[in-house]
Each structure stands twice: as C-alpha cells, then as structure tokens.
Scaffold this motif. Sequence first.
Motif, PDB file in Angstrom:
ATOM      1  N   UNK A   1       0.839  -1.196   0.000  1.00  0.00           N
ATOM      2  CA  UNK A   1       0.000   0.000   0.000  1.00  0.00           C
ATOM      3  C   UNK A   1       0.873   1.244   0.000  1.00  0.00           C
ATOM      4  N   UNK A   2       1.954   1.249   0.768  1.00  0.00           N
ATOM      5  CA  UNK A   2       2.866   2.399   0.832  1.00  0.00           C
ATOM      6  C   UNK A   2       3.530   2.602  -0.522  1.00  0.00           C
ATOM      7  N   UNK A   3       3.947   1.505  -1.186  1.00  0.00           N
ATOM      8  CA  UNK A   3       4.590   1.606  -2.497  1.00  0.00           C
ATOM      9  C   UNK A   3       3.610   2.228  -3.492  1.00  0.00           C
ATOM     10  N   UNK A   4       2.366   1.800  -3.474  1.00  0.00           N
ATOM     11  CA  UNK A   4       1.351   2.346  -4.384  1.00  0.00           C
ATOM     12  C   UNK A   4       1.126   3.824  -4.125  1.00  0.00           C
TER      13      UNK A   4
ATOM     14  N   UNK B   1       1.903   9.475  -5.689  1.00  0.00           N
ATOM     15  CA  UNK B   1       2.366  10.819  -5.375  1.00  0.00           C
ATOM     16  C   UNK B   1       3.367  11.291  -6.410  1.00  0.00           C
ATOM     17  N   UNK B   2       4.257  10.424  -6.855  1.00  0.00           N
ATOM     18  CA  UNK B   2       5.238  10.795  -7.873  1.00  0.00           C
ATOM     19  C   UNK B   2       4.546  11.115  -9.187  1.00  0.00           C
ATOM     20  N   UNK B   3       3.525  10.332  -9.527  1.00  0.00           N
ATOM     21  CA  UNK B   3       2.773  10.575 -10.778  1.00  0.00           C
ATOM     22  C   UNK B   3       2.006  11.876 -10.715  1.00  0.00           C
ATOM     23  N   UNK B   4       1.502  12.217  -9.547  1.00  0.00           N
ATOM     24  CA  UNK B   4       0.741  13.455  -9.374  1.00  0.00           C
ATOM     25  C   UNK B   4       1.679  14.649  -9.463  1.00  0.00           C
ATOM     26  N   UNK B   5       2.885  14.516  -8.909  1.00  0.00           N
ATOM     27  CA  UNK B   5       3.845  15.614  -8.937  1.00  0.00           C
ATOM     28  C   UNK B   5       4.332  15.836 -10.355  1.00  0.00           C
ATOM     29  N   UNK B   6       4.577  14.786 -11.110  1.00  0.00           N
ATOM     30  CA  UNK B   6       5.080  14.896 -12.471  1.00  0.00           C
ATOM     31  C   UNK B   6       4.016  15.536 -13.351  1.00  0.00           C
ATOM     32  N   UNK B   7       2.793  15.184 -13.191  1.00  0.00           N
ATOM     33  CA  UNK B   7       1.761  15.763 -14.016  1.00  0.00           C
ATOM     34  C   UNK B   7       1.447  17.191 -13.601  1.00  0.00           C
ATOM     35  N   UNK B   8       1.593  17.528 -12.317  1.00  0.00           N
ATOM     36  CA  UNK B   8       1.349  18.894 -11.830  1.00  0.00           C
ATOM     37  C   UNK B   8       2.442  19.812 -12.284  1.00  0.00           C
ATOM     38  N   UNK B   9       3.737  19.366 -12.338  1.00  0.00           N
ATOM     39  CA  UNK B   9       4.856  20.207 -12.763  1.00  0.00           C
ATOM     40  C   UNK B   9       4.806  20.453 -14.234  1.00  0.00           C
ATOM     41  N   UNK B  10       4.290  19.530 -15.013  1.00  0.00           N
ATOM     42  CA  UNK B  10       4.227  19.691 -16.470  1.00  0.00           C
ATOM     43  C   UNK B  10       3.157  20.678 -16.852  1.00  0.00           C
TER      44      UNK B  10
END
Length: 174
Positions: A156-159, A164-173
């Motif tokens: 669950x922590x890995x997911x 969170x990484x996917x959300x940050x990458x899409x928010x920065x783009x």
Amino acid sequence: MELHFEPGVFIGQLIGFAVIVFVIVKYVAPPVKSVMAKQQDQVRHQIAESEKAAAFRQRAEKEYADAVSKARAEGEQMRAEAKQDTVKILAALREQADSEVARIKQHGQEQVVLHRQLLVRELRAELGTAVHSGAASLVQQRLSTDEARSASIDAFIVELEAFAEGAAASGGAA
C-alpha cells in the motif's frame, strides 16, 4: 163452312178491340212503361256502379302497386343505411380495439421497463452485498497472519508513493 161477313159484328169487334187497345194503352201501358223504365234505370245505375267500382279497383290496384314499390324502395334504403351503419360501427370498433391494443402494448412496455429497473436495483444490491462479503473474506484471508499484514501495508505504501510521484510529475508539467 162458309164465312159470312156481317158488318155490325165486325164494327162491334173493331170497337171492342179499340176499347181493349185503349184500356191497355191508357191503363196497362203506363205502369208497364214505368216498370220498364225503372228496370232500365236500375240496369243503367248498376252499370254505372260497376264502372265506378272498376275504376276504383284500378285506382286501388295502382295505389297498391305504388305503395309496394315505395315500401321496397324504403326497405332498400333502410338496408343500405344499415349496411353503412354496420361499416361505421365496425370501423369504430376496430379503431377502439387498435387503440386498446396500443394502450395495452404501451402499458406492457412500461411494465417491462419498470420490472427491468427493479431487477437491476435488486441485482446491484445483491452484487454489492456479494462483493462486500467477498472483499471482507479476502481481506481477512490476506491479513490473517502478521507477515501478510506487513506485506499488505508495504504494498500500500509503495502504491501511494507511486501515485504521489505521478501526481507531482503531471502537476509540474502543467
């Protein structure tokens, strides 16, 4: 036999004959003429009555024939009107039956839709209950041991980190 002519007898017979003729003409002939005239009048009257009766009979026969033809014509007209009324009534009954069939069909379709909606709701409720109980038993099986609980928490922590990484990458783009 010899005939003797006596003028006195002859004149006497002639006078007797004249008296008889006079009496017949004076007293017998008028009543006989009157009776004969009455008989002739009666015959004329009967002939006239017969002619009137024949004319009346002819008029009555003509009126009867006219009445019969008029009654036949009225009967034909009534029959034709009855046929027209029958056609109109049949058309109205067919229209009413078609309308009733359409109404029943529409009602049936509405009932099918309502029944389908009811079945879908029931199936969803049953499926939700089945999924919930299946998920609960699956969670209980996976979390029944300490090792399984620890592995589940780590997954669950890995997911979450990947999310969170996917959300940050899409928010920065953006």
